[in-house]
Structure formats: C-alpha cells, structure tokens
Design an enzyme around this catalytic site. Structure first.
Site: not given
Ligand SMILES: CC(=O)N[C@@H](CC(=O)O)C(=O)NC[C@H](CC1(C(=O)N[C@@H](Cc2ccc(O)cc2)C(=O)O)CCCC1)C(=O)O
Ligand SMILES: [Zn+2]
Length: 572
Positions: A307, A310, A412, A436
């Site tokens: 993080e 970023h 998958r 997501h």
C-alpha cells in the site's frame, strides 16, 4: 477518518471536474503530443461521459449493494460461532489442516457471499455496459483494456501466460504430490486437479500459507517472520515506519503529516468498515491515505509495503496535471506497489532489519527461499490471468447468468489446475466470493504487475551494481536504483507505458524472461522432484467429485454402528 469507497459515481464526478480544469493546463504550452494525450484522456473518462446521472446512480447503488453483501458475509460454525471473512474465516483457511473444516469454511463463505449476488451482478453488468456506450466502447471490458493503449493487449497477456505456464506446471505437480502425502491421495480427482480449499488461501490465489507442508529442506533454514515480529514486539505503527524507512533509503520522500493524521491503519471497533486494504490519493499533493485493518504478521507487513508503494507513486507524480496522475498503466501501479517486496523479503534484508540472525549461504536454504517466493509469485499467475478472462467474456456477452459458474470453473480447472471440492451449479456464483468482482476492481493489472516487477527488479539490481543472484538482490539504501525508479514514477500517465518501461529497463515491451530467470534454480530442482510425476491436468474439470474413502468409510462405519445399536437394543 471514515472514507467512503471510491464509488463509480464519485469518480465520475471527479473525472468531469478534472476534464474541465485540464484545459487550463493545456494553455501552458505543452508539446502537441502531450496536448493530444491530455485531450484523449478528457474524452476517455469512461462512465462519466453519460449525461444520465440516474444511470450513474444505479451503477453506484448496485456496486454498494454488492460490496455490502461481501463485507457483511459470515459463516457460523458450531465449533467457533459466526465468523466474518477477516479475520475469522481467513485465520481458519490459513491455519487449519483439517480437510473437513477447510471445506466447511470454503463452501460456507461462497454461500454467504457470491451466492447472494447473482441477480444484482447481472443488473450491474447491464448498467455498466449501457453507460460505457456513451464513451464509444462496445462494452466495459473494452474500456478497461483501453488503459493499456496496446491493440494486441489480450494476445500479449495470453502469450506471457503461455511462456510462464511450464514453470507453474512444475510447481503445481510438486505441491500436489506433497498435499497428497498430507491429505491422502483419494481426496484428489484422477484428472490431476487439486481441490481448491487446501492452499491456505480462500481463493487458492497464493499458497505461501501452506509453506510448512511443502518445505523442500526442513533441516535447512527458513525464515518465520511473523514469529520474529511478535518476539520483537512489533506494533502496527512500527510496521509502517519500517516500510517508510525502506522507501526513504532509496531516496523517496517520507510520508506526509496528513498521511499519519488521516490514514486508518487498524480495524475500528465502533463500526463496520471494508477491511480490504487500500491506498488513496486525494489529488491535493498532500493528503495521501492507507486504509488497512493491519495486524502484526509477515503477510500484513508485505501488504503495508504494497500500500505504501502506491502512496510513493502518488507522491512522485503529484506535480502532473490531474489527468496524468495515474500509473503509466494500472499494472505499473501494482508493480510499483510490489517491487520493494522483492528486496524486502530476501534473507539479506531480513538480517539488515534484525528479523533474521544470520544469512544462510547453502543451496538448500536457497531452494527453501525460492519455493516460498514461488508460492506467492508463480502460484498467482494463472489466477491473476483468469479473473478478467471471465469478466471480459461476461462484458462481451459470451458468458451470462445461465453459465456464469460453469465458465468460472472451466477457467479455474483449465488455467489453475484446481477443482471444486463440492458440486457446483448455477445456483452458486463463485466469482462473487472474490472481492474484486463485487468491488468491480479490474484484475489483469496484477498479472501485468507480476511480470513487470521482475523486469524492473532485474534492471534496478543492475543499476545498483548487484553481484548476487537476482533472488538475493536487495536495493535497500541504494539511491542509484531509487533515482532510476523515480524517473519512471514522475511520468505518471503523461507518456505511454512503453516510454515508462524504457526509462527503467531500456526495453519497450513486457517480458516473462526476468521472472523465469529469477526462478531458474528452483525450476531445475522442481523438475528433479517431479521426475516420477504425471505433471499437468486435464483441461476440463473432473466429472465426479471424489467422495474421499476416509469420509465414505466414516459414513459406512457410522451406518453399521447405528444398525447394530438398534438391533442390539431391540433384541436385548
Ligand atoms: C483507491 C484505490 O482503489 N486504490 C488502489 C490502488 C491504486 O490503484 O492506486 C487500491 O488500494 N487497491 C486495493 C488493493 C488491495 C490488495 C489487493 O486487492 N490485492 C489483490 C492481488 C494481489 C495479491 C498479492 C499481491 O502481492 C499483490 C496483489 C488481491 O488481494 O487479490 C489487498 C492487499 C494487497 C493489495 C491494492 O492495493 O492493489
Ligand atoms: Zn495494489
């Protein structure tokens, strides 16, 4: 500080605003290439182009509903009460070694999340596709791919995946062999697939949590960072200071005061928040924030570095006009977030920060280290690749609510070589069990990131004059490497990503070679280990779910004992 999620509506309003004030920059006499780029970004503002704010509201509401279902999902187990994904279910998936317990949590989470999203997701797709038409795109997937400015982008990522697949197949075969030793081979389908709930991760996307089942050389050294962190009384703030120290050591600026004041670094006790970690740029050149329910573990220490990576990118392009304050492409932003972890995790760096007593030099320890890295970086590749293969096909209309789950498991089984441990139908909606999808965050960026971060690591280590093998290189304290990285970061999205790539590596394309080179010593060892194995798996999913004999035997014994009990009592 309570931050609302970056809803589509908010971002759209933001982009409209940005487009307006972008024209002010245009008068500053940019070169016409930059001017052209700026105007292209003004046009390409996605959903915001629709004037129908009702449409935008509908999209934003559906996204909020879907993420609401996800963040409220819980599973009730007789042994442990009702648990949410973080930390309860994640802890069990990470630490349990019971086939049945893992299965209960794996299936329970899908029933409590994805299964409840199916109808809303169908409406969500329809609404996004309708809105994106105003920007001149055929569907949302085409808009998302436009950020990579490469007409052959879909083929390029397919080619990269195919170049990396042989390495993944060898890792898969080794892990399958070791998991069969642990859980018994009759728990595994004949087709070569591995049941999806055994990897120490709710989505089987990274496997380092089951490293203890897979250690190549138990006698040699392996680092257990979490234990060391606890031993040294690491607290959350210290974790952020350690990450800040790394970035400053290569010449980056410290975190701003606003960062320390406004970030949310621990899970609040007074309200429900989306715990999925995130980094925020408020585009005022000062207010940068991380939102993370941080706990003191190795995994979380890596996420802190991610993080903060970023944030460092935000800081380095804050001088750019608003529409150029983004990654050269989204995969670059993720690559920047991860790049430091390739140095940070090395035994050399662990010793530098006192989390390892001495640096092992023997080849067995090297294989141990490389395997652990592969369980995150190689295992992830098919997963990072397939999420948007599924979503792009949904946006195109090739996949719809009549075959959402069928296509999900086809991908998958085909790409990850894993299969569902229980029967799946179109009553289920397993994509929704991954953040997501309800969070509507594009995912191919992570596949791109895992490729480009090794290209950058190789280039930065060369710049730093590294003489060790690539997987032992640590750019800590090296400002030459930092300067080269910053040259790319400062560009933001003002130039095509090929220019940004060239600034670091001298190349203008993505390449799988540095990743393959990094793991070369491990690949040799894996091939040796797999000599007796039938590596690979059938392209389609297993037709039957193996009822493990242990489970079957168990129920048979149970039946016999009940019968006998009844007869004995009756005739007694
Ligand atoms: C306002 C906004 O949205 N900001 C963006 C950043 C930006 O675009 O500027 C942002 O904060 N996104 C959140 C997202 C969080 C995480 C994630 O979702 N990771 C993926 C895949 C993965 C897995 C392992 C790995 O090593 C790297 C990635 C997953 O967990 O599946 C969870 C912890 C790690 C990264 C992130 O930081 O990327
Ligand atoms: Zn990220």
């Amino acid at each position: 500080v309570h931050m609302t999620t970056n809803s589509t509506l908010q971002m759209a309003e933001f982009d409209k605003e940005a487009a307006k004030n972008a024209s002010t920059f245009a008068h500053d006499g940019f070169g016409n290439a930059t001017l052209k780029r700026l105007f292209k970004k003004i046009v390409n503002i996605g959903f915001a182009a629709t004037n129908d704010s009702e449409q935008l509201k509908a999209i934003s509401n559906l996204e909020a509903d879907l993420t609401g279902i996800y963040s409220k999902g819980k599973v009730c187990l007789e042994s442990k009460g009702c648990l949410q994904l973080e930390p309860g279910l994640t802890d069990i998936i990470t630490n349990s070694r019971s086939y049945e317990e893992l299965l209960a949590v794996w299936k329970g989470w899908r029933d409590a999340s994805g299964k409840l999203m199916r109808t809303k997701y169908t409406d969500f797709v329809k609404a996004m596709n309708a809105a994106i038409k105003f920007s001149g795109f055929n569907d949302t997937g085409e808009y998302w791919r436009s950020w990579y400015e490469t007409p052959t982008f879909e083929q390029d990522v397919r080619t990269l995946f195919e170049e990396l697949e042989p390495l993944y197949v060898e890792l898969h075969a080794y892990v399958r062999k070791r998991l069969k030793e642990k859980y018994g081979k009759d728990m595994f389908p004949e087709t070569g697939h591995i049941p999806a709930h055994l990897f120490g991760n709710m989505w089987a996307q990274q496997w380092s949590n089951i490293y203890d089942l897979l250690v190549p050389f138990p006698g040699a050294s392996s680092v257990d960072i979490t234990a060391k962190m606890k031993e040294q009384n690491y607290n959350v703030t210290h974790m952020y200071r350690v990450a800040e120290d790394f970035f400053m050591s290569i010449g980056m600026e410290k975190m701003t005061d606003a960062f320390w004041q406004n970030s949310m670094l621990v899970k609040p006790t007074d309200r429900d928040v989306v715990c999925h970690a995130s980094a925020w740029d408020f585009y005022d050149e000062n207010d940068f924030r991380i939102k993370q329910c941080t706990s003191v573990t190795e995994d979380q220490l890596l996420t802190v570095h991610h993080e903060m990576g970023h944030i460092v990118y935000f800081q380095n392009y804050r001088h750019q006009p608003r529409l150029f304050r983004g990654g050269a492409n989204p995969g670059f932003h993720e690559g920047m977030a991860d790049i430091v972890s390739l140095s940070f995790q090395t035994p050399e760096h662990m010793k530098v920060i006192g989390l390892l007593d001495e640096v092992p030099q023997d080849s067995d320890s090297d294989i141990n280290f490389l395997l652990k890295m592969a369980l995150d970086k190689v295992a992830f590749l098919p997963f990072g690749y397939l999420i948007d293969q599924w979503r792009w096909s949904v946006f195109r209309g090739d996949t719809n609510s009549s075959n959402y789950n069928q296509h999900w498991w086809d991908l998958r089984c085909r790409f990850q070589g894993i299969s569902s441990p229980v029967k799946r139908t179109e009553e289920d909606f397993d994509p929704g069990a991954k953040y997501h999808i309800p969070g509507n965050t594009p995912y191919i960026r992570y596949f791109v990131s895992f490729v480009v971060q090794f290209q950058w690591h190789e280039a930065l280590c060369r710049e730093a004059g590294n003489t060790r093998p690539l997987h032992r290189c640590d750019i800590y304290n090296n400002t030459n490497a930092g300067n080269k990285l910053r040259e790319m970061l400062r560009m933001g999205s003002s130039k095509p990503w090929q220019d940004a790539m060239e600034a670091i590596t001298g190349q203008r394309t993505m390449s799988a070679k540095p990743l393959v080179n990094y793991f070369d010593p491990l690949l040799k060892w894996l091939k040796e280990q797999n000599k007796e194995e039938n590596t690979g798996w059938s392209a389609s999913c297993p037709s039957s779910i193996p009822t493990p004999s242990a489970l079957a035997a168990g129920s048979a014994n149970l039946f016999i004992s009940i019968t006998c009990f009844v007869l004995c009592v009756f005739f007694a």
